[in-house]
Scaffold this active site. Structure first.
Site, PDB file in Angstrom:
ATOM      1  CG  ASN A 144      -1.083  -7.111   1.397  1.00  0.00           C
ATOM      2  OD1 ASN A 144      -0.275  -6.534   2.122  1.00  0.00           O
ATOM      3  ND2 ASN A 144      -1.073  -6.983   0.082  1.00  0.00           N
ATOM      4  CB  SER A 194     -10.678  -2.182   3.399  1.00  0.00           C
ATOM      5  OG  SER A 194     -11.331  -2.294   2.165  1.00  0.00           O
ATOM      6  CB  THR A 232     -22.643  13.137   0.067  1.00  0.00           C
ATOM      7  OG1 THR A 232     -22.914  14.502  -0.225  1.00  0.00           O
ATOM      8  CG2 THR A 232     -23.862  12.484   0.703  1.00  0.00           C
ATOM      9  CB  CYS A 313      -4.712  -3.665  -5.573  1.00  0.00           C
ATOM     10  SG  CYS A 313      -4.814  -4.134  -3.866  1.00  0.00           S
TER      11      CYS A 313
HETATM   12  N1  PMP Z   1      -4.034  -2.436   2.710  1.00  0.00           N
HETATM   13  C1  PMP Z   1      -4.006  -3.773   2.648  1.00  0.00           C
HETATM   14  C2  PMP Z   1      -3.169  -4.528   3.624  1.00  0.00           C
HETATM   15  C3  PMP Z   1      -4.751  -4.456   1.681  1.00  0.00           C
HETATM   16  O1  PMP Z   1      -4.701  -5.793   1.622  1.00  0.00           O
HETATM   17  C4  PMP Z   1      -5.539  -3.702   0.768  1.00  0.00           C
HETATM   18  C5  PMP Z   1      -6.331  -4.398  -0.314  1.00  0.00           C
HETATM   19  N2  PMP Z   1      -5.596  -5.276  -1.118  1.00  0.00           N
HETATM   20  C6  PMP Z   1      -5.543  -2.302   0.874  1.00  0.00           C
HETATM   21  C7  PMP Z   1      -4.779  -1.702   1.862  1.00  0.00           C
HETATM   22  C8  PMP Z   1      -6.359  -1.450  -0.045  1.00  0.00           C
HETATM   23  O2  PMP Z   1      -7.725  -1.585   0.272  1.00  0.00           O
HETATM   24  P1  PMP Z   1      -8.888  -0.970  -0.605  1.00  0.00           P
HETATM   25  O3  PMP Z   1      -9.180  -1.971  -1.666  1.00  0.00           O
HETATM   26  O4  PMP Z   1     -10.046  -0.822   0.351  1.00  0.00           O
HETATM   27  O5  PMP Z   1      -8.444   0.344  -1.111  1.00  0.00           O
END
Ligand code: PMP
Length: 369
Positions: A144, A194, A232, A313
């Protein structure tokens, strides 16, 4: 405003919003109930599971719907832990794997594997880290941060040679619906996706599991999702996610984004001070702008072009960990920005964004030099 931070999240397809509404307002029943309306919802979820398996290219295995990739990754790592066994994790992982691995490191059950200068895992170091006690290998499919693509097939062959019983978990968040692959061909046992990274809703995702017996639940409750993820199901979110991946033509989109990537880079060929690393996914470019602070440039741009500071994040530290492995020094890391495309951008938009970025870079550089 031109949005170039699609690795952070994407805009939801309108069709997915309608699909969500259908399951929120008309077909809102609980899939665990036994009357006909609930049973119909359960059937709809099962049909979404089948469609997702087909899109992933998996003939065997099951889908566990989750609250997003962070949860899928936690389920894969924690759910597969067994006493006396070890997990082997790459240093290029998203914080949802890396920070959990750091937690587990205290119990001496984690080994970290470094990256190569091209951003991929160091395959030789991986080979050395594995042994007959390896329970799970966790590797990101597409980084990412950099867009580097790990050779999952090669990793699964290394696993087969040294520790055939070990599970291979792949975080496929930046790969699924973006690059072409077939899970059966890759040899992964667990695969994370995701929805909000491919124009579906936030807070929903899935974990592909080749063999459900290999995992134990980390959340206890009513036993939904084969007992592996109680609670759920987010029916509207899951059905909207299904609507999103069904709409995406991965091959066609890939070809288009390849063009966007080349066009974007071409606009920087004469611009001094700008450099980028060549990686395999055309969806992500990590650029550095010599002499300026990435965050300052990002803010100067944000009215016209939205770009990322690396993983939205992740802490800045996590970004460092990955860029450092590419040999970047502190200044270069500070001056780095992440550009990430979606397949619905036009060439005109991307050309214009690149020109604006080049122009703003010169302006900011003039001010700080
Ligand atoms: N793994 C990767 C490679 C990501 O890019 C991300 C989001 N930045 C995530 C996991 C986490 O995804 P989510 O926002 O669905 O928790």
């Amino acid at each position: 405003m031109i949005y170039l931070d699609n690795a952070a999240t994407t805009k939801m397809f309108k069709e997915c919003v309608s699909e969500y509404e259908k399951y929120a307002c008309a077909d809102f029943f609980n899939p665990s109930t036994n009357y006909i309306y609930g049973v119909d919802i359960s059937k709809a979820l099962n049909s979404a599971r089948e469609k997702l398996l087909a899109k992933l290219g998996a003939k065997k295995g099951d889908i566990i719907f989750t609250g997003g990739a962070t949860e899928s990754n936690n389920l894969a790592l924690r759910g597969s832990l067994r006493k006396g066994w070890e997990h082997v994790v790459s240093l290029g992982e998203h914080p949802s794997v890396f920070n959990l691995a750091k937690e587990l490191e205290n119990d001496n059950i984690i080994k970290f594997v470094p990256l190569q200068k091209n951003g991929q895992i160091d395959y030789e170091a991986l080979e050395k880290a594995l042994n007959s006690k390896t329970r799970l290998i966790s590797v990101i499919h597409v980084s990412n941060e950099t867009g580097a693509v790990n050779d999952i097939k090669r990793i699964s062959k290394i696993r087969d040679k040294i520790c055939p019983k070990a599970l291979l978990h792949v975080d496929g968040v930046q790969a699924f619906c973006k690059i072409e692959f077939g899970l059966d061909d890759l040899g992964a046992d667990l695969y994370t996706i995701s929805a909000h990274k491919f124009h579906g809703p936030k807070g929903v995702g899935a974990l592909y599991v080749k063999n459900k017996q290999s995992l134990k639940s980390i959340v206890f409750g009513g036993g939904q999702e084969y007992g592996l993820r109680s609670g759920t199901e987010n029916v509207g979110g899951i059905m909207a996610m299904c609507c999103a991946f069904e709409k995406i033509d991965v091959k066609k989109n890939f070809e288009h984004v390849k063009k966007l990537n080349a066009l974007f880079k071409s606009k920087f060929s004469g611009v001094q001070g700008v450099s980028y690393i060549e990686t395999e996914s055309p969806y992500i470019i990590s650029l550095s702008f010599s002499g300026v602070n990435g965050e300052t440039l990002m803010r100067a741009l944000e009215k016209d072009v939205v770009v990322g500071m690396g993983s939205a994040c992740s802490s800045k530290k996590a970004g460092n960990r990955i860029l450092e492995s590419l040999g970047f020094d502190k200044d270069k890391i500070k001056s780095s920005l992440r550009i990430s495309f979606n397949a619905y951008l036009s060439e005109e938009e991307v050309a214009m964004a690149a020109e604006i970025i080049a122009e703003k870079y010169k302006e900011v550089w003039e001010k700080v030099k």
